[in-house]
Write a protein that holds these residues in place. Structure first.
Motif, PDB file in Angstrom:
ATOM      1  N   TRP A 134      51.652  47.249  40.015  1.00 18.15           N
ATOM      2  CA  TRP A 134      51.481  45.469  39.510  1.00 18.15           C
ATOM      3  C   TRP A 134      50.179  44.803  40.369  1.00 18.15           C
ATOM      4  O   TRP A 134      49.048  43.800  39.552  1.00 18.15           O
ATOM      5  N   VAL A 135      50.728  44.885  40.743  1.00 19.21           N
ATOM      6  CA  VAL A 135      50.098  44.342  42.483  1.00 19.21           C
ATOM      7  C   VAL A 135      48.082  44.362  42.440  1.00 19.21           C
ATOM      8  O   VAL A 135      47.685  43.446  42.417  1.00 19.21           O
ATOM      9  N   SER A 136      48.105  45.932  42.381  1.00 16.18           N
ATOM     10  CA  SER A 136      46.603  45.801  41.920  1.00 16.18           C
ATOM     11  C   SER A 136      46.037  45.558  41.194  1.00 16.18           C
ATOM     12  O   SER A 136      44.249  45.574  40.564  1.00 16.18           O
ATOM     13  N   VAL A 137      46.671  46.006  39.597  1.00 17.91           N
ATOM     14  CA  VAL A 137      46.096  45.389  38.225  1.00 17.91           C
ATOM     15  C   VAL A 137      45.790  43.731  38.588  1.00 17.91           C
ATOM     16  O   VAL A 137      44.653  44.051  38.449  1.00 17.91           O
ATOM     17  N   MET A 138      46.467  42.731  38.847  1.00 23.29           N
ATOM     18  CA  MET A 138      46.552  41.630  39.291  1.00 23.29           C
ATOM     19  C   MET A 138      45.363  41.603  39.907  1.00 23.29           C
ATOM     20  O   MET A 138      44.258  41.015  39.820  1.00 23.29           O
ATOM     21  N   ALA A 139      44.959  42.121  41.831  1.00 23.17           N
ATOM     22  CA  ALA A 139      44.204  41.413  42.510  1.00 23.17           C
ATOM     23  C   ALA A 139      42.773  42.865  41.736  1.00 23.17           C
ATOM     24  O   ALA A 139      41.570  41.504  42.140  1.00 23.17           O
ATOM     25  N   ASN A 140      42.555  43.213  40.773  1.00 29.91           N
ATOM     26  CA  ASN A 140      41.826  43.581  39.950  1.00 29.91           C
ATOM     27  C   ASN A 140      40.955  42.722  38.755  1.00 29.91           C
ATOM     28  O   ASN A 140      39.295  42.461  39.310  1.00 29.91           O
ATOM     29  N   TRP A 141      42.084  41.794  38.611  1.00 28.65           N
ATOM     30  CA  TRP A 141      41.597  40.453  37.522  1.00 28.65           C
ATOM     31  C   TRP A 141      40.470  39.860  38.366  1.00 28.65           C
ATOM     32  O   TRP A 141      39.446  38.760  37.944  1.00 28.65           O
ATOM     33  N   VAL A 142      41.534  39.195  39.787  1.00 33.07           N
ATOM     34  CA  VAL A 142      41.164  38.369  40.459  1.00 33.07           C
ATOM     35  C   VAL A 142      39.841  38.971  40.861  1.00 33.07           C
ATOM     36  O   VAL A 142      38.654  37.817  40.948  1.00 33.07           O
ATOM     37  N   LYS A 143      39.503  40.358  40.965  1.00 33.39           N
ATOM     38  CA  LYS A 143      37.983  40.130  41.693  1.00 33.39           C
ATOM     39  C   LYS A 143      36.659  40.539  41.033  1.00 33.39           C
ATOM     40  O   LYS A 143      36.031  39.855  40.797  1.00 33.39           O
ATOM     41  N   ASP A 144      37.336  40.667  39.409  1.00 35.38           N
ATOM     42  CA  ASP A 144      36.650  40.247  38.384  1.00 35.38           C
ATOM     43  C   ASP A 144      35.920  38.666  38.791  1.00 35.38           C
ATOM     44  O   ASP A 144      35.181  38.659  37.584  1.00 35.38           O
ATOM     45  N   TRP A 145      37.246  38.431  38.447  1.00 34.38           N
ATOM     46  CA  TRP A 145      36.894  36.208  37.968  1.00 34.38           C
ATOM     47  C   TRP A 145      35.779  36.470  38.764  1.00 34.38           C
ATOM     48  O   TRP A 145      34.946  35.315  39.150  1.00 34.38           O
ATOM     49  N   GLU A 146      35.883  36.140  40.261  1.00 36.98           N
ATOM     50  CA  GLU A 146      35.600  36.074  42.275  1.00 36.98           C
ATOM     51  C   GLU A 146      34.293  36.301  41.168  1.00 36.98           C
ATOM     52  O   GLU A 146      33.234  36.064  41.757  1.00 36.98           O
ATOM     53  N   THR A 147      33.731  37.781  41.134  1.00 35.69           N
ATOM     54  CA  THR A 147      32.713  38.231  41.383  1.00 35.69           C
ATOM     55  C   THR A 147      31.623  38.177  40.338  1.00 35.69           C
ATOM     56  O   THR A 147      30.738  38.554  40.256  1.00 35.69           O
ATOM     57  N   LYS A 148      32.458  38.092  39.168  1.00 34.38           N
ATOM     58  CA  LYS A 148      31.905  38.556  37.449  1.00 34.38           C
ATOM     59  C   LYS A 148      32.041  37.173  36.880  1.00 34.38           C
ATOM     60  O   LYS A 148      30.982  36.708  35.854  1.00 34.38           O
ATOM     61  N   GLU A 149      32.984  36.581  36.796  1.00 33.53           N
ATOM     62  CA  GLU A 149      33.542  35.365  36.083  1.00 33.53           C
ATOM     63  C   GLU A 149      34.163  36.311  34.990  1.00 33.53           C
ATOM     64  O   GLU A 149      33.430  35.221  33.973  1.00 33.53           O
TER      65      GLU A 149
END
Length: 343
Positions: A324-339
């Motif tokens: 679950w931590v990894s899923v949330m971190a990946n969502w944040v990375k998608d927002w951070e790098t690709k909006e």
């Protein structure tokens, strides 16, 4: 600079009536929780509920309180730290109610140089008394105190494939050594009128199975539909038969129609229908809290066994589990790098 604000429900500072009372006052006086005129809300909350409820709630909190503090707070902090470890931007935690305020969390981000914030309400589903009130309060605090901050809000993630997978895996793992007759998906209850109030069409929601299964823009803010959809998607992900699974709603106030069926009624009914071995999952929450640990894991178990049940298992929430931590971190990375935000 970008940063993340995680927001959960909140908790009293201690399991004592003295600390529970102001927490309940803030929570229940929220117009999106008890949605009646202010004068009536004052009578209901301060004239009636707060005269007896703090003592009862404090006793419930005492049953589940950890040495480190409130389970909800401790779990949320662990989750925050683990998500932050996978990112290169600040991640802070705020609570909708209680001393860990959203304003304080926004100030913490500002002090770190953040002016572009991803707001993450830690609720999978949209409800005016949970997801919506977090968003509204954050926007109010931003406008009043941090007007130059940009805030982007993570949408409800109840049907996101990555979320569904980690939830399904959690259930499968929890049932590995448990022989069950039935699995109950018990969701947090809300008044039926909240469903109608959240309907942008003002005509679609009828609180029946037909409207929940008929495609509509109303589903974007329909808590009932989103809960049922989560269950359906989890069952599909697991490849299990739906015959041994059902939904219910817990935590209601008297003299007011809330979403049905009621969890406590189901727990009493099941043994009479031959369901003696029951597993319960609470997908409305991502972190275990008073409602899951005391109401479901303790009171629910006692109720089921007293009604004639034989074995009962509460499957914990996702909490700070690594997937679950990894899923949330990946969502944040998608927002951070690709909006890009999850759907």
């Amino acid at each position: 600079m970008k940063g993340v604000l995680l927001v959960n429900l909140g908790s009293p500072d201690s399991p004592t009536p003295k600390d529970v009372k102001p927490y309940l006052d803030e929570f229940l006086m929220d117009e999106r929780v008890i949605d009646v005129p202010l004068w009536l809300r004052n009578i209901i909350v301060r004239g009636i509920i707060l005269q007896t409820r703090p003592k009862k709630s404090a006793e419930a909190y005492q049953k589940i309180w950890w040495d480190e503090g409130s389970p909800l707070i401790v779990i949320s902090e662990r989750f925050q730290h683990k998500v932050a470890e996978q990112l290169d931007i600040p991640v802070v935690l705020g609570m909708r109610y209680g001393s860990m305020s959203i304003k304080g969390a926004l100030q913490e981000l500002r002090d770190k140089g953040v002016d572009d914030v991803l707001l993450v309400p830690l609720y999978p589903h949209y409800a005016m008394s949970s997801y919506e009130t977090v968003v509204v309060k954050t926007m109010e605090d931003q406008e009043a105190h941090f007007p130059d901050m940009r805030i982007t809000t993570l949408p409800p993630f109840y049907k996101n494939k990555d979320y569904i997978k980690v939830l399904a895996d959690k259930i499968a793992d929890g049932l590995k050594d448990f022989e069950y007759d039935h699995i109950l998906f018990s969701y947090h209850g809300i008044p039926e009128r909240h469903i109608r109030k959240s309907d942008p069409t003002k005509f679609h929601c009828k609180i029946n199975d037909q409207c929940c299964s008929t495609n509509s823009v109303a589903h974007n803010t329909c808590y009932r539909h989103q809960c049922f959809d989560t269950t359906k998607r989890v069952i599909q992900e697991l490849g299990w038969s739906a015959d041994k699974m059902s939904n219910s709603f817990q935590s209601r106030l008297p003299n007011d129609p809330w979403l049905k069926p009621y969890t406590d009624f189901e727990l009493e009914r099941f043994p009479n229908e031959g369901i003696k071995r029951l597993a319960v999952i609470t997908p409305a929450f991502v972190s275990d809290c008073l409602e899951t640990l005391e109401e479901i894991a303790m009171e629910g178990k006692d109720q089921f066994l007293e009604a004639g049940g034989e074995t009962y298992k509460h499957i914990p929430c996702l909490n700070d589990d690594k997937p679950w931590v990894s899923v949330m971190a990946n969502w944040v990375k998608d927002w951070e790098t690709k909006e890009i935000l999850p759907m």
